[in-house]
Design an enzyme around this catalytic site. Structure first.
Site, PDB file in Angstrom:
ATOM      1  N   HIS A 183      -7.476   0.463 -15.832  1.00 25.22           N
ATOM      2  CA  HIS A 183      -6.896   1.413 -16.776  1.00 25.22           C
ATOM      3  C   HIS A 183      -7.548   2.785 -16.640  1.00 25.22           C
ATOM      4  O   HIS A 183      -6.877   3.818 -16.746  1.00 25.22           O
ATOM      5  CB  HIS A 183      -7.058   0.896 -18.203  1.00 25.22           C
ATOM      6  CG  HIS A 183      -5.991  -0.057 -18.614  1.00 25.22           C
ATOM      7  ND1 HIS A 183      -6.139  -0.949 -19.644  1.00 25.22           N
ATOM      8  CD2 HIS A 183      -4.735  -0.269 -18.133  1.00 25.22           C
ATOM      9  CE1 HIS A 183      -5.034  -1.659 -19.785  1.00 25.22           C
ATOM     10  NE2 HIS A 183      -4.184  -1.267 -18.869  1.00 25.22           N
ATOM     11  N   ARG A 285       8.784   0.694 -14.309  1.00 26.35           N
ATOM     12  CA  ARG A 285       8.280  -0.587 -14.805  1.00 26.35           C
ATOM     13  C   ARG A 285       8.895  -0.857 -16.177  1.00 26.35           C
ATOM     14  O   ARG A 285       8.724  -0.052 -17.097  1.00 26.35           O
ATOM     15  CB  ARG A 285       6.760  -0.558 -14.909  1.00 26.35           C
ATOM     16  CG  ARG A 285       6.032  -0.106 -13.644  1.00 26.35           C
ATOM     17  CD  ARG A 285       4.531  -0.080 -13.894  1.00 26.35           C
ATOM     18  NE  ARG A 285       3.788   0.487 -12.778  1.00 26.35           N
ATOM     19  CZ  ARG A 285       3.454   1.763 -12.672  1.00 26.35           C
ATOM     20  NH1 ARG A 285       3.814   2.623 -13.616  1.00 26.35           N
ATOM     21  NH2 ARG A 285       2.767   2.204 -11.630  1.00 26.35           N
ATOM     22  N   ARG A 321      12.500  -1.790 -11.607  1.00 28.05           N
ATOM     23  CA  ARG A 321      12.030  -3.150 -11.346  1.00 28.05           C
ATOM     24  C   ARG A 321      12.298  -3.999 -12.577  1.00 28.05           C
ATOM     25  O   ARG A 321      11.882  -3.644 -13.681  1.00 28.05           O
ATOM     26  CB  ARG A 321      10.531  -3.139 -11.041  1.00 28.05           C
ATOM     27  CG  ARG A 321       9.958  -4.532 -10.751  1.00 28.05           C
ATOM     28  CD  ARG A 321       8.462  -4.461 -10.470  1.00 28.05           C
ATOM     29  NE  ARG A 321       7.680  -4.111 -11.645  1.00 28.05           N
ATOM     30  CZ  ARG A 321       6.395  -3.774 -11.613  1.00 28.05           C
ATOM     31  NH1 ARG A 321       5.758  -3.707 -10.456  1.00 28.05           N
ATOM     32  NH2 ARG A 321       5.740  -3.477 -12.726  1.00 28.05           N
ATOM     33  N   GLU A 410       5.779  -7.802  -1.790  1.00 26.73           N
ATOM     34  CA  GLU A 410       4.404  -7.833  -2.287  1.00 26.73           C
ATOM     35  C   GLU A 410       3.643  -9.034  -1.771  1.00 26.73           C
ATOM     36  O   GLU A 410       2.444  -9.159  -2.019  1.00 26.73           O
ATOM     37  CB  GLU A 410       4.404  -7.864  -3.822  1.00 26.73           C
ATOM     38  CG  GLU A 410       5.133  -6.693  -4.459  1.00 26.73           C
ATOM     39  CD  GLU A 410       5.397  -6.929  -5.934  1.00 26.73           C
ATOM     40  OE1 GLU A 410       4.594  -6.445  -6.748  1.00 26.73           O
ATOM     41  OE2 GLU A 410       6.400  -7.591  -6.261  1.00 26.73           O
ATOM     42  N   ASN A 433      -0.242  -2.581  -3.829  1.00 24.13           N
ATOM     43  CA  ASN A 433      -1.352  -3.135  -4.603  1.00 24.13           C
ATOM     44  C   ASN A 433      -1.404  -4.661  -4.454  1.00 24.13           C
ATOM     45  O   ASN A 433      -2.433  -5.234  -4.090  1.00 24.13           O
ATOM     46  CB  ASN A 433      -1.208  -2.779  -6.088  1.00 24.13           C
ATOM     47  CG  ASN A 433      -1.227  -1.288  -6.332  1.00 24.13           C
ATOM     48  OD1 ASN A 433      -1.538  -0.507  -5.440  1.00 24.13           O
ATOM     49  ND2 ASN A 433      -0.893  -0.881  -7.541  1.00 24.13           N
ATOM     50  N   ASP A 434      -0.283  -5.319  -4.745  1.00 28.61           N
ATOM     51  CA  ASP A 434      -0.268  -6.782  -4.628  1.00 28.61           C
ATOM     52  C   ASP A 434      -0.235  -7.241  -3.173  1.00 28.61           C
ATOM     53  O   ASP A 434      -0.813  -8.279  -2.835  1.00 28.61           O
ATOM     54  CB  ASP A 434       0.928  -7.365  -5.392  1.00 28.61           C
ATOM     55  CG  ASP A 434       0.579  -7.696  -6.841  1.00 28.61           C
ATOM     56  OD1 ASP A 434      -0.571  -8.101  -7.088  1.00 28.61           O
ATOM     57  OD2 ASP A 434       1.441  -7.535  -7.712  1.00 28.61           O
ATOM     58  N   ARG A 444      -7.367  -7.764  -7.051  1.00 25.62           N
ATOM     59  CA  ARG A 444      -7.460  -6.302  -7.088  1.00 25.62           C
ATOM     60  C   ARG A 444      -8.159  -5.774  -8.328  1.00 25.62           C
ATOM     61  O   ARG A 444      -8.405  -4.573  -8.432  1.00 25.62           O
ATOM     62  CB  ARG A 444      -6.067  -5.671  -6.957  1.00 25.62           C
ATOM     63  CG  ARG A 444      -5.076  -5.994  -8.055  1.00 25.62           C
ATOM     64  CD  ARG A 444      -3.689  -5.536  -7.608  1.00 25.62           C
ATOM     65  NE  ARG A 444      -2.636  -5.798  -8.564  1.00 25.62           N
ATOM     66  CZ  ARG A 444      -2.156  -4.898  -9.407  1.00 25.62           C
ATOM     67  NH1 ARG A 444      -2.652  -3.694  -9.421  1.00 25.62           N
ATOM     68  NH2 ARG A 444      -1.181  -5.211 -10.236  1.00 25.62           N
ATOM     69  N   CYS A 481       5.948   1.872  -3.132  1.00 25.65           N
ATOM     70  CA  CYS A 481       5.761   2.215  -4.548  1.00 25.65           C
ATOM     71  C   CYS A 481       4.393   1.801  -5.068  1.00 25.65           C
ATOM     72  O   CYS A 481       4.123   1.915  -6.262  1.00 25.65           O
ATOM     73  CB  CYS A 481       6.857   1.603  -5.411  1.00 25.65           C
ATOM     74  SG  CYS A 481       6.868  -0.197  -5.450  1.00 25.65           S
TER      75      CYS A 481
END
Length: 559
Positions: A183, A285, A321, A410, A433-434, A444, A481
């Protein structure tokens, strides 16, 4: 002294260190001199005050911070946590100790679940500290105010503090904990704060130490030389000029278009994204509509929000998504069953198939919003692992009125059969990321394996190249993305690997736009080849940097 971490963005800052105050000590476990009912009144009152304060901070901050802080506010008044506090009070504990133990137990539970919920665990510590401070009539934890501009150094920073940083005073941020998807990092990127996170040796920095925070080089320099300070100030001036330059569409040096899109979590961020030059949305998202809710939002409620988003981007592409939730983001109305390894469990498209009515309602709402607006709506499914899952989503989306249906890549499995996946849908978007997490088998959100979480690793780049090649062969768009697209040099490499568009936090658009404009398509391919030939992530980045330097030198010599 040089301290290494993970830089957020490309900024540079110079200034004196001010350290964040240490956390409040653990409350003493002693019997209360009040009865449980009175202690319960104290606890509930403080929980309510902290919840209201967090919600107010979120309303003032807006954007992604608003979503994060509203979620924290709801945590502070979570019925299950309050029930646990009440049980502890019944054993004679003080309100302070009961709050501490209840939040600590819940934090440990979430940390053990991994993924999204592990990320929430750190937030619980902040809420607990704020409630205990209110109970003890002490100042809440927060950012110091020394009365002059400074570089803030902390173990980590709570979302409530990151969201409200005074950017006229806080020149930069350095944390010893956290990673690029924490965050702290997400909010720092959104607010364009110069930050280096996960710098373990930052604990050695003392109040008053002069430092250069170089996010572009993942570096903090303590006690810099006069020359280092001068160079940093030159780069700060260059970045200020870059941010003030006119906004143009993303393109390589020969004019080859590379659309630059925004990652958004709410329609509230549309105006700022457009102001910063977003040519559309590459990842919207939808989780914020569902998380912390007792029931799925109605089709009408969803349609109203999607309509607001699409109206803001009239005439532009908007990639949405569908709900990416499941065991690692438990929803009572979707799937809240405990799983030993939720990151590999019933999540993404798997969870939606398990509760297909939720997917059908979301697709229906999106199709209705599309029909009522002039944006170009594309819809994609998360966490696709097989061709069969791709066909399932594409068939259902088209049945319910979605004109352009695609998937997120992903998982390594989807990348390895990208030719067949793309043959079964309209487009793919790579969530780096994934993809990095699953390729490297490294959570991660865990700082202990942060060195394995870089999308620069050749194994990850090779999978991206496979997807890019499949897209080129089939004439299907392949976007990026994940946060990798926000790295200006890596963005060029990704284009060289076959990416046809890049989506990122809006604050990164200017840096990426300027970087792309320096290179031709052949240059981008050369940088990609250099990175692919390396053995590891650090070596791949260094190889791309060397190739970029050679291109610049050759161009200078030719002129």
């Amino acid at each position: 002294m040089e301290i290494r971490g993970t830089g957020i963005g490309q900024g540079v800052a110079v200034g004196p260190v001010v350290r964040m105050a240490d956390a409040l000590p653990e409350p003493v476990d002693r019997p209360s001199h009040l009865d449980p009912e009175r202690e319960g009144e104290r606890a509930r009152a403080s929980l309510s005050v902290v919840a209201a304060e967090l919600a107010n901070r979120g309303a003032k901050a807006g954007g992604a911070a608003k979503d994060v802080l509203e979620a924290q506010s709801m945590m502070a008044e979570d019925p299950s946590l309050i029930d646990e506090v009440t049980k502890l009070l019944a054993t004679g504990k003080t309100a302070e100790r009961a709050v501490y133990e209840a939040f600590a137990a819940y934090r440990d539970l979430l940390a053990g679940m991994g993924g999204y919920m592990a990320e929430r665990a750190a937030d619980l510590d902040d809420i607990s500290q704020r409630v205990i401070a209110h109970l003890l009539k002490l100042p809440p934890p927060g950012v110091p105010n020394p009365g002059h501009p400074f570089v803030l150094v902390a173990r980590d920073l709570a979302p409530a503090d990151t969201a409200m940083l005074d950017l006229d005073q806080v020149l930069g941020l350095v944390t010893s904990d956290g990673g690029p998807t924490s965050h702290t990092a997400i909010l720092a990127r959104e607010k364009n704060i110069v930050a280096v996170v996960g710098a373990a040796d930052a604990a050695t920095l003392a109040d008053g130490d002069m430092v250069v925070v170089d996010a572009a080089d993942d570096l903090v320099v303590s006690d810099p030389t006069t020359e280092q300070v001068a160079h940093a100030n030159e780069r700060i001036a260059e970045r200020a000029a870059l941010e003030a330059a006119p906004v143009t569409p993303g393109a390589l040096s020969d004019g080859t278009p590379v659309p630059l899109l925004a990652n958004l979590g709410s329609a509230d961020g549309a105006a700022e994204a457009l102001k910063l030059g977003a040519e559309g949305v590459g990842l919207f998202r939808t989780e914020f509509l569902f998380l912390d809710a007792d029931a799925a939002p109605s089709v009408r409620e969803q349609q109203e929000h999607y309509t607001r988003l699409l109206t803001a981007f009239a005439g532009r592409k908007v990639v949405v998504r569908v709900l990416d939730a499941g065991a690692d983001k438990p929803l009572a109305f979707l799937n809240d069953a405990h799983e030993e390894n939720p990151a590999l469990g019933l999540r993404g498209i798997r969870a939606l198939r398990h509760s297909e009515v939720i997917l059908r309602e979301q697709l229906t709402a999106l199709a209705a919003a599309d029909a009522a607006t002039d944006a170009e709506l594309w819809v994609m499914a998360p966490m696709i692992a097989t061709v069969e899952e791709t066909r399932y989503f594409e068939r259902l989306a088209k049945e319910l009125g979605i004109r352009v249906a695609g998937v997120m890549v992903e998982t390594p499995s989807a990348a390895l059969v990208a030719d067949r996946v793309l043959a079964a849908c309209d487009f793919a978007s790579i969530g780096t990321n994934d993809l990095t997490q699953y390729t490297m088998a490294a959570d991660r959100l865990l700082g202990t394996v942060a060195n394995l979480q870089s999308p620069w690793h050749p194994a990850v780049l090779r999978l991206i190249a496979d997807v890019g090649a499949a897209g080129a062969e089939l004439g299907k768009p392949v976007g990026i993305c994940g946060e990798a697209a926000a790295d200006p040099l890596l963005a060029v490499v990704l284009v060289g690997l076959g990416a046809t568009s890049l989506s990122m936090s809006p604050s990164a658009l200017a840096d990426v736009r300027a970087s792309l404009a320096r290179y031709s398509p052949d240059d981008a391919k050369a940088l990609a080849r250099a990175a692919l030939a390396a053995e590891g992530a650090a070596e791949a980045k260094q190889a791309a940097q060397a190739a970029a330097s050679d291109i610049t030198t050759a161009r200078t010599s030719a002129s």
